[in-house]
Design a protein around this motif. Structure first.
Motif, mmCIF file in Angstrom:
data_model
loop_
_atom_site.group_PDB
_atom_site.id
_atom_site.type_symbol
_atom_site.label_atom_id
_atom_site.label_comp_id
_atom_site.label_asym_id
_atom_site.label_seq_id
_atom_site.Cartn_x
_atom_site.Cartn_y
_atom_site.Cartn_z
ATOM 1 N N ASN A 237 -4.237 67.391 3.194
ATOM 2 C CA ASN A 237 -4.871 66.126 2.862
ATOM 3 C C ASN A 237 -6.128 66.346 2.021
ATOM 4 N N PHE A 238 -6.328 65.490 1.037
ATOM 5 C CA PHE A 238 -7.535 65.452 0.206
ATOM 6 C C PHE A 238 -7.709 66.681 -0.684
ATOM 7 N N VAL A 239 -6.679 67.482 -0.827
ATOM 8 C CA VAL A 239 -6.790 68.684 -1.649
ATOM 9 C C VAL A 239 -5.982 68.493 -2.933
ATOM 10 N N PHE A 266 -9.819 82.751 -20.564
ATOM 11 C CA PHE A 266 -10.771 81.739 -20.110
ATOM 12 C C PHE A 266 -10.045 80.849 -19.108
ATOM 13 N N LEU A 267 -10.526 80.809 -17.888
ATOM 14 C CA LEU A 267 -9.842 80.065 -16.831
ATOM 15 C C LEU A 267 -10.856 79.217 -16.072
ATOM 16 N N ARG A 268 -10.488 77.952 -15.835
ATOM 17 C CA ARG A 268 -11.305 77.064 -15.021
ATOM 18 C C ARG A 268 -10.429 76.454 -13.938
ATOM 19 N N GLN A 269 -10.920 76.500 -12.704
ATOM 20 C CA GLN A 269 -10.219 75.883 -11.576
ATOM 21 C C GLN A 269 -11.180 74.965 -10.842
ATOM 22 N N ARG A 270 -10.697 73.749 -10.545
ATOM 23 C CA ARG A 270 -11.472 72.784 -9.775
ATOM 24 C C ARG A 270 -10.625 72.352 -8.582
ATOM 25 N N ALA A 271 -11.153 72.610 -7.388
ATOM 26 C CA ALA A 271 -10.431 72.286 -6.159
ATOM 27 C C ALA A 271 -11.401 72.329 -4.989
ATOM 28 N N PRO A 272 -11.127 71.545 -3.929
ATOM 29 C CA PRO A 272 -11.956 71.675 -2.722
ATOM 30 C C PRO A 272 -11.772 73.051 -2.099
ATOM 31 N N LEU A 273 -12.827 73.553 -1.477
ATOM 32 C CA LEU A 273 -12.702 74.783 -0.719
ATOM 33 C C LEU A 273 -12.077 74.418 0.624
ATOM 34 N N ASP A 274 -10.838 74.824 0.820
ATOM 35 C CA ASP A 274 -10.038 74.400 1.970
ATOM 36 C C ASP A 274 -9.871 75.568 2.934
ATOM 37 N N ARG A 275 -10.514 75.484 4.100
ATOM 38 C CA ARG A 275 -10.453 76.557 5.088
ATOM 39 C C ARG A 275 -9.185 76.529 5.937
ATOM 40 N N GLY A 276 -8.359 75.515 5.803
ATOM 41 C CA GLY A 276 -7.137 75.459 6.592
ATOM 42 C C GLY A 276 -7.329 74.723 7.900
ATOM 43 N N VAL A 277 -6.589 75.132 8.930
ATOM 44 C CA VAL A 277 -6.611 74.465 10.230
ATOM 45 C C VAL A 277 -7.310 75.361 11.251
ATOM 46 N N ARG A 291 -3.830 68.600 8.190
ATOM 47 C CA ARG A 291 -5.150 68.051 8.530
ATOM 48 C C ARG A 291 -6.274 68.841 7.866
ATOM 49 N N PHE A 292 -7.194 68.100 7.271
ATOM 50 C CA PHE A 292 -8.306 68.666 6.507
ATOM 51 C C PHE A 292 -9.583 68.501 7.311
#
Length: 721
Positions: A237-239, A266-277, A291-292
């Motif tokens: 969720n939310f990722v 040249f690489l750009r990544q945008r994403a939430p830092l998701d620690r898992g469950v 579940r986030f």
């Protein structure tokens, strides 16, 4: 992270070892199958861009194993080359997508999806920066690198065992060398588009060709350009992940004997830092894998990586050549993130089990690194009496700087910023500002090294490899979070030898034995500010290699015994500092790999690993097995049709430092299919986790457990022009 615990493992004999060893020994008999099906068409078409067709899974050489053009049959160590054909057949878009099909390699914590982290033979690299990784033979994993894309990769070389005599700062379990696509002297272009589960979209361009020249004058300049744009939601969720990559490459033929190549990325990544469950009562599965436990309003962590490589090759004579390599890398990682956090002691320590409430902290990261490397290699062939030598001598200079700032909240305010794990409500914000330094440091190091390697042909059947490298490391760590804290200096020197012997028993069989040492400097300190000695490893290996008479497929069986001292792990009471572990750790095991075209139209890749890890090391399964098979045939109305499938099995693993949380064993299956309608147009369909298995592939601690993705379907269209 490498989880460390004082548990005692029992040693049990696995029947799978015998089964897989027998399988590898018996596989040569399938040559008869290929002969009996000689009437089937042999599909040897070579494609230069886009997805390959009718290529191989078996490689005869490796750039990284010796830095010379030595056949792998003569190299005294196990080397697994994941070819571009296998990458394409797997539909792999990330390095992670190929790891499960390589013996001795296992996934580790990837820092919430922010970078690759791989263990080889039970040993990982730096806690934050992951495994030992090379890019075209140059160190390429220092700093903060987003997960590697496969679009500009020609092959992945997994160099098992010690490589310290060639590359210095590394792990005794092995090193991976990523080889990028090079410019070609004939124009070719490919455009690919993919659409899949969770709204994932991906477009990729691969174009190459000469920049000058004509019918009367050969070209002296060529280019290659790989471009990728990707967006995808997640089962989490939310990722949502957004990535863009541009990878230009140019080759100049300066003279008939001199060539200069530039290779950039040249690489750009945008994403939430998701620690898992998280776990409840030390058990996984208490909450849905979707579940986030972060905070959606925190936004993305942005990672930006740029790499510039200049590689100069000059032939001094028919027997002697010079190579110079210059690399500059700059990486940044910035953003805000909230995470469930296992704060020790107090009500927060047991709130998950007693109240269904997870404590969280919010952190702001601003990390940056710069890395400059220079290599000079001289290679030559000569004789001394009846002995034939291939001599490599080289020098290397590295300069690396790291700036880390991570801010969080003061004292008990972090405990109030929690979340209901069964009925999460988002949008609450901590009342205190981000004004406490969780990490605030500068790291700077310089390395100067000299190395020598001699490959001696004692007789046509006996080959000796001897090498040694001496590193002079100078590092400095300044903890800015502590007023007046002195700078901690580290100035170790290390000498890393390597010795190996290969017996070419027959044209198809070779037996080998090798030993070597490695070291890895520690880029952090203890809570008291004391420097931690470099990790030092010793690796022993023996094995056998076989390849078919037509060199289309082969197998390797390897036994290894690795010991390491001065290992360090997180000091849980004094994060983010380290604590040194006493004594040595020892990992032993067996690997079996088979790869190649076993008959006309049939390609296979199989692996088995038995790992008897030290009682101090967790996160590693005792048994792991994988297999992937592709069958390609001529279509009724022209073109080629391929269908394949495979599975990966990973045994039970411990997930935390106390050995109280276990990740269950799992087996997942995949299917792949494609239709090359003609030489230009191709369609593909890949299904990962075919039976929608719920599984957990890695963990950092009991609060950060990363689940695997459910069933995922990806349709693709590839067009060459």
């Amino acid at each position: 992270m490498t989880s460390i615990t004082a548990k005692r493992l029992s040693v049990r004999t696995s029947h799978s070892i015998v089964a897989l060893a027998c399988l590898a020994a018996c596989l040569p008999s399938t040559k008869a199958i290929a002969q009996s099906e000689g009437a089937l068409p042999t599909l040897d078409t070579v494609e230069v861009v886009g997805r390959q067709q009718s290529g191989q899974y078996h490689a005869q050489d490796s750039e990284g194993a010796t830095k010379t053009d030595t056949p792998l049959q003569e190299v005294p160590q196990a080397v697994r080359v994941v070819t571009r054909q296998l990458v394409d057949d797997l539909g792999a878009q990330r390095l992670d997508d190929v790891l499960d099909y390589v013996a001795g390699v296992s996934r580790q914590n990837n820092f919430g999806g922010m970078w690759d982290n791989v263990a080889m033979r039970g040993f990982v690299g730096h806690e934050d920066m992951g495994m030992s990784l090379l890019r075209n033979g140059m160190q390429s994993n220092r700093g903060f690198n987003a997960p590697r894309d496969t679009a500009n990769v020609e092959r992945f070389e997994f160099l098992k065992g010690t490589m310290g005599a060639l590359y210095g700062n590394s792990e005794p379990g092995g090193t991976m060398n990523l080889v990028t696509k090079q410019p070609l002297w004939k124009a070719a272009h490919s455009l690919e588009t993919y659409y899949g589960t969770y709204g994932s979209t991906r477009m990729a361009l691969d174009t190459t060709g000469p920049l000058n020249g004509n019918a009367s004058e050969p070209a002296t300049m060529a280019y290659r350009l790989n471009v990728v744009k990707e967006e995808q939601d997640s089962f989490r969720n939310f990722v949502r992940i957004r990535r863009e990559m541009i990878a230009p490459a140019f080759t100049w033929r300066l003279t008939p004997d001199t060539q200069l190549r530039y290779d950039g990325e040249f690489l750009r990544q945008r994403a939430p830092l998701d620690r898992g469950v998280l776990t409840v009562n030390r058990q996984v599965g208490a909450v849905p894998i979707s579940r986030f436990f972060g905070e959606p309003s925190d936004g993305d962590i942005t990672m930006q990586n740029q790499t510039h490589q200049f590689l100069l090759d000059h032939a001094l004579s028919a027997d002697w050549s010079l190579r110079a390599g210059l690399q500059y890398k700059r990486n940044t990682m910035k953003g805000l993130e909230s995470e469930a956090f296992p704060f020790p002691g107090g009500a927060c320590g047991s709130s998950v089990e007693t109240m269904g409430w997870a404590c969280r902290r919010q952190v702001s990261r601003d990390f940056g690194s710069q890395d400059t490397s220079l290599q000079l290699d001289l290679t030559g062939r000569f004789k001394t009496g009846s002995l034939e030598h291939t001599l490599l001598t080289g020098v290397e200079f590295n300069r690396f700087t790291l700036d880390q700032t991570m801010m969080t909240h003061a004292g008990g305010t972090r405990y109030g910023y929690g979340i209901d794990i069964y009925n999460p409500v988002y949008g609450n914000q901590p009342s205190a500002p981000l004004n406490v330094s969780a990490i605030n440091r500068d790291v700077s190091d310089r390395t100067m090294a000299i190395y020598v390697q001699d490959q001696i042909s004692l007789t046509p059947q006996w080959k000796l490899l001897a090498g040694v490298r001496h590193d002079r490391y100078r590092g400095a760590i300044t903890e800015r979070a502590v007023d007046g804290a002195p700078t901690t200096y580290q100035q170790p020197n290390a000498t890393s030898p390597r010795l190996g012997l290969t017996w070419l028993a027959t044209p198809q069989w070779s037996l080998y034995a090798s030993a070597g040492k490695t070291f890895r400097a520690q880029a952090q300190t203890t809570y008291t500010g004391a420097a931690i000695p470099p990790e030092r490893g010793t690796a022993y290996e023996t094995g056998a290699k076989w390849q078919s008479a037509d060199q289309q497929w082969g197998s390797t069986i390897a036994l290894f015994d690795i010991r390491k001292r001065h290992m360090a792990t997180w000091d849980e009471e004094n994060e983010p500092y380290l604590v040194e572990l006493p004594g040595k750790v020892r990992n032993r095991g067996l690997e079996v790999e088979v790869a190649g075209r076993i008959a006309a139209g049939w390609r296979v890749a199989m692996s088995y690993t038995y790992l008897n890890a030290d009682p101090l090391i967790t996160q590693f399964a005792r048994n792991s097995v994988s297999a992937f098979v592709t069958h390609e045939m001529a279509a009724a109305k022209g073109g080629l049709v391929g269908i394949g499938g495979g599975f990966t099995h990973v045994g039970k693993r411990d997930a935390d430092m106390d050995s109280t949380v276990h990740l269950p064993a799992y087996t997942v299956f995949k299917l792949t299919s494609y239709w090359n309608i003609d030489r230009q147009l191709r369609i593909s369909l890949d299904v990962d986790n075919l039976f929608n298995k719920t599984y957990y592939h890695s963990a950092y601690n009991r609060m950060w457990v990363m689940p695997g993705a459910p069933r995922r379907i990806t349709a693709g269209l590839q067009y060459k022009f």
